[in-house]
Design a protein around this motif. Structure first.
Motif, short mmCIF file in Angstrom:
data_model
loop_
_atom_site.label_atom_id
_atom_site.label_comp_id
_atom_site.label_asym_id
_atom_site.label_seq_id
_atom_site.Cartn_x
_atom_site.Cartn_y
_atom_site.Cartn_z
N HIS A 98 43.84 47.92 28.48
CA HIS A 98 43.45 48.88 28.01
C HIS A 98 41.92 49.27 28.37
O HIS A 98 41.40 50.36 28.29
CB HIS A 98 43.31 48.74 26.44
CG HIS A 98 42.31 47.23 26.05
ND1 HIS A 98 42.80 45.94 26.55
CD2 HIS A 98 41.18 47.06 25.69
CE1 HIS A 98 42.00 45.11 26.32
NE2 HIS A 98 40.69 45.80 25.64
N LYS A 99 41.33 48.36 29.16
CA LYS A 99 39.82 48.56 29.31
C LYS A 99 39.63 49.90 30.17
O LYS A 99 38.31 50.25 30.38
CB LYS A 99 39.19 47.21 30.31
CG LYS A 99 39.71 45.93 29.44
CD LYS A 99 38.41 45.64 28.49
CE LYS A 99 38.53 44.50 27.76
NZ LYS A 99 37.50 44.19 26.41
N ALA A 124 37.18 38.71 31.19
CA ALA A 124 38.69 38.28 32.05
C ALA A 124 38.74 39.07 33.28
O ALA A 124 39.60 38.87 34.13
CB ALA A 124 39.96 38.86 31.13
N TYR A 126 38.94 42.27 33.65
CA TYR A 126 39.56 43.76 33.51
C TYR A 126 38.59 44.74 33.27
O TYR A 126 38.47 45.67 33.75
CB TYR A 126 40.56 43.56 32.36
CG TYR A 126 41.95 43.43 32.87
CD1 TYR A 126 42.64 43.96 33.89
CD2 TYR A 126 42.77 42.37 32.18
CE1 TYR A 126 43.83 43.60 34.42
CE2 TYR A 126 44.05 42.02 32.41
CZ TYR A 126 44.41 42.61 33.70
OH TYR A 126 45.72 42.04 34.13
N SER A 202 33.56 46.02 25.53
CA SER A 202 34.05 46.03 24.40
C SER A 202 33.43 46.53 23.25
O SER A 202 32.35 47.29 23.48
CB SER A 202 34.37 44.47 24.00
OG SER A 202 35.27 44.33 22.84
N CYS A 244 45.52 40.54 19.44
CA CYS A 244 44.24 39.51 20.01
C CYS A 244 42.90 40.27 19.67
O CYS A 244 42.87 41.47 19.65
CB CYS A 244 44.15 39.11 21.22
SG CYS A 244 43.95 40.23 22.64
N GLY A 246 38.82 39.55 20.80
CA GLY A 246 37.83 39.12 21.40
C GLY A 246 36.47 39.73 21.35
O GLY A 246 36.13 39.27 20.04
N GLY A 247 36.09 40.64 21.72
CA GLY A 247 34.92 41.66 21.11
C GLY A 247 35.62 42.55 20.07
O GLY A 247 34.86 42.85 19.37
N GLY A 248 36.98 43.03 20.43
CA GLY A 248 37.62 43.66 19.42
C GLY A 248 38.06 45.00 20.08
O GLY A 248 38.38 45.98 18.83
N SER A 249 38.03 45.36 21.19
CA SER A 249 38.07 46.95 21.56
C SER A 249 39.87 47.33 21.49
O SER A 249 40.13 48.33 21.07
CB SER A 249 37.72 47.12 22.85
OG SER A 249 38.29 46.36 23.64
N SER A 250 40.48 46.27 21.85
CA SER A 250 41.87 46.67 22.04
C SER A 250 42.57 46.84 20.59
O SER A 250 43.36 47.69 20.04
CB SER A 250 42.93 45.62 22.64
OG SER A 250 42.51 44.18 22.12
N GLY A 319 38.99 36.50 28.27
CA GLY A 319 38.63 37.69 27.56
C GLY A 319 38.49 37.33 26.23
O GLY A 319 38.00 38.45 25.33
N SER A 364 49.25 38.74 29.33
CA SER A 364 48.34 38.03 29.90
C SER A 364 47.83 37.13 28.50
O SER A 364 48.23 37.06 27.66
CB SER A 364 46.95 38.73 30.28
OG SER A 364 46.44 39.32 29.11
N GLU A 366 45.51 36.56 26.77
CA GLU A 366 44.77 37.21 25.73
C GLU A 366 45.72 37.89 24.68
O GLU A 366 46.02 37.47 23.53
CB GLU A 366 43.83 38.45 25.72
CG GLU A 366 42.59 38.06 26.61
CD GLU A 366 42.74 37.72 28.11
OE1 GLU A 366 44.02 38.07 28.65
OE2 GLU A 366 41.91 37.13 28.61
N CYS A 392 48.15 44.35 25.60
CA CYS A 392 47.12 44.76 25.90
C CYS A 392 46.91 44.40 27.60
O CYS A 392 46.00 45.17 27.99
CB CYS A 392 46.07 44.79 25.30
SG CYS A 392 45.42 43.23 24.82
N GLY A 393 47.35 43.41 28.16
CA GLY A 393 47.07 42.96 29.47
C GLY A 393 48.01 42.40 30.29
O GLY A 393 48.96 41.69 29.73
#
Ligand SMILES: Cc1ncc(COP(=O)(O)O)c(C=O)c1O
Length: 409
Positions: A98-99, A124, A126, A202, A244, A246-250, A319, A364, A366, A392-393
């Motif tokens: 998604h990045k 990660a 990406y 993110s 998932c 991480g920072g929360g963007s997906s 990630g 992946s 994540e 998402c990955g």
């Protein structure tokens, strides 16, 4: 703490940039006040500009590769019994995650701002790979900050960044992971903001970076809501969107269009990185009730010690290996709209093994955390429940870790 209906969550902050009155904000040095203000004015103008939206949509469709498929994982569903398991194959996007959405928008903004250089952080790999791809596409020079530990464990993405002509700056401070990469990238931007556009990878950082990223990744749920309605005729009565965090963007992008649905109908489940089973370290500030603190210019729940010092995290997934989390997710948690949990490294690996055994999908590490939760809850639910996991990955970047831990990739 309440979420307003009919207004994008990214816009529900107060005049000081805080969501729910306490998450987010702009904790930035004096030198960044003007560049952040300029970027805010530019973005607020561009997001209403029909030509800019047309350009974004053009590159999303003809370059990033939207829309991505929404498919049923029939074999996995039959194996587990219980709820139906579906996935949105976001990893089919150009570059494998998604990045690409955030990176594309940032490079389009950089061009409008007349910048020739872009810089960004990556964990990660990406976010860095995608920024290097978009920079190459739009004729910009690219510098990526990445923790030395992550450079070692995410080699395929580093090779891709270099191939795209990007410079990778290894970061040796702290845990040598994402948190240090973001810090170093922001430090670099403080001294180079006159010439360089910064892309935060993110939904973290000062308010405007959270907004740009969330606006970009929302593309995922814009597609998903249409795909679900086409498939089921309407939004199912029991829908669980698992992602998932991480920072929360997906996850924000996966949930945005469903925000106004009742949580009993459309439940959001965020899965953080629980770290190794026998370790006290984790990267799960929301699950483990971490205290509020400031990280990377933003107030948020953050893994910290009793003195308020940010603690190092540990996760098999680069990630998700991050001490903080988006202010948007802190708001969603406190408002009770989303539920957060975590999966250990071992559970994520088991999930990867099971998903790849039954399906032609290669998530992946994540999204394997999100699959771990789906695998856990599906058997207890009935077939009228629809679980959708954001894949998402792609796991290509994790091949060395997977070979080492599972004996094969
Ligand atoms: C494939 C993939 N999924 C998830 C993440 C976690 O980030 P976020 O929570 O911003 O989606 C990353 C971060 O690098 C990633 O590469």
């Amino acid at each position: 703490m309440k979420i307003k209906k009919g207004i994008l969550l990214i816009d529900q902050h107060d005049k000081n940039g805080f969501w729910g009155g306490k998450f987010g904000g702009n904790f930035i040095p004096e030198t960044l006040k003007k560049p952040v203000e300029d970027l805010t004015i530019l973005f607020e103008k561009l997001r209403k500009d029909k030509k800019f939206i047309k350009e974004r949509d053009y590159y999303f469709k003809n370059w990033a590769g939207t829309p991505t498929p929404f498919i049923k994982l029939e074999n996995l569903t039959n194996h587990l019994g219980g709820a139906q398991i579906w996935t949105k194959v976001v990893s089919d996007l150009n570059g494998g995650a998604h990045k690409i959405l955030n990176a594309t928008v940032h490079c389009l903004i950089a061009k409008r701002a007349g910048r020739k250089y872009v810089t960004g952080d990556t964990g990660a790999g990406y976010a860095g790979k995608m920024l290097s791809m978009a920079a190459k596409k739009f004729g910009l020079k690219c510098k990526i900050f990445m923790g030395a530990k992550d450079i070692k464990r995410q080699k395929p993405n580093c090779d891709a960044m270099r191939k795209n002509g990007a410079e990778i700056v290894p970061v040796y401070s702290g845990s040598q992971t994402l948190i240090d990469a973001v810090s170093e990238c922001m430090r670099y931007w403080v001294s180079n903001c006159d010439t360089t556009h910064m892309c935060v990878g993110s939904t973290v950082g000062p308010n405007i970076f959270i907004k740009i990223c969330g606006w970009s990744t929302s593309q995922i749920s814009k597609e998903l809501i249409v795909q679900i309605k086409n498939e089921f005729g309407e939004i199912p009565n029991k829908l669980k969107l698992i992602n998932c965090v991480g920072g929360g963007s997906s996850s924000y992008g996966f949930w945005n269009e469903f925000m106004d649905y009742n949580k009993k109908q459309v439940e959001f489940i965020g899965v953080e990185a629980g770290g190794p089973r026998n370790s006290k370290k984790h990267a799960a500030p929301l699950t483990n009730n971490s205290k509020i603190g400031v990280l990377h210019g933003s107030m948020q729940y953050v893994v910290q010690n009793s003195d308020g010092q940010i603690e190092e995290t540990e996760s098999i997934s680069a990630g998700l290996d991050y001490s903080g989390v988006s202010a948007l997710h802190c708001f969603l948690k406190d408002a009770g709209r989303a539920r957060y949990t975590s999966a250990t490294d071992e559970k994520a690996l088991e999930a990867y093994k099971l998903v790849t055994k039954y399906e032609n999908l290669n998530p992946s590490l994540e999204p394997s955390h999100a699959f771990a939760e789906a695998i856990k809850i599906a058997p207890r639910l009935t077939p009228d429940t629809v679980i959708c996991v954001n894949s998402c990955g792609d796991a290509q970047k994790d091949r060395d870790i997977l070979k080492k831990r599972l004996g094969k990739y």
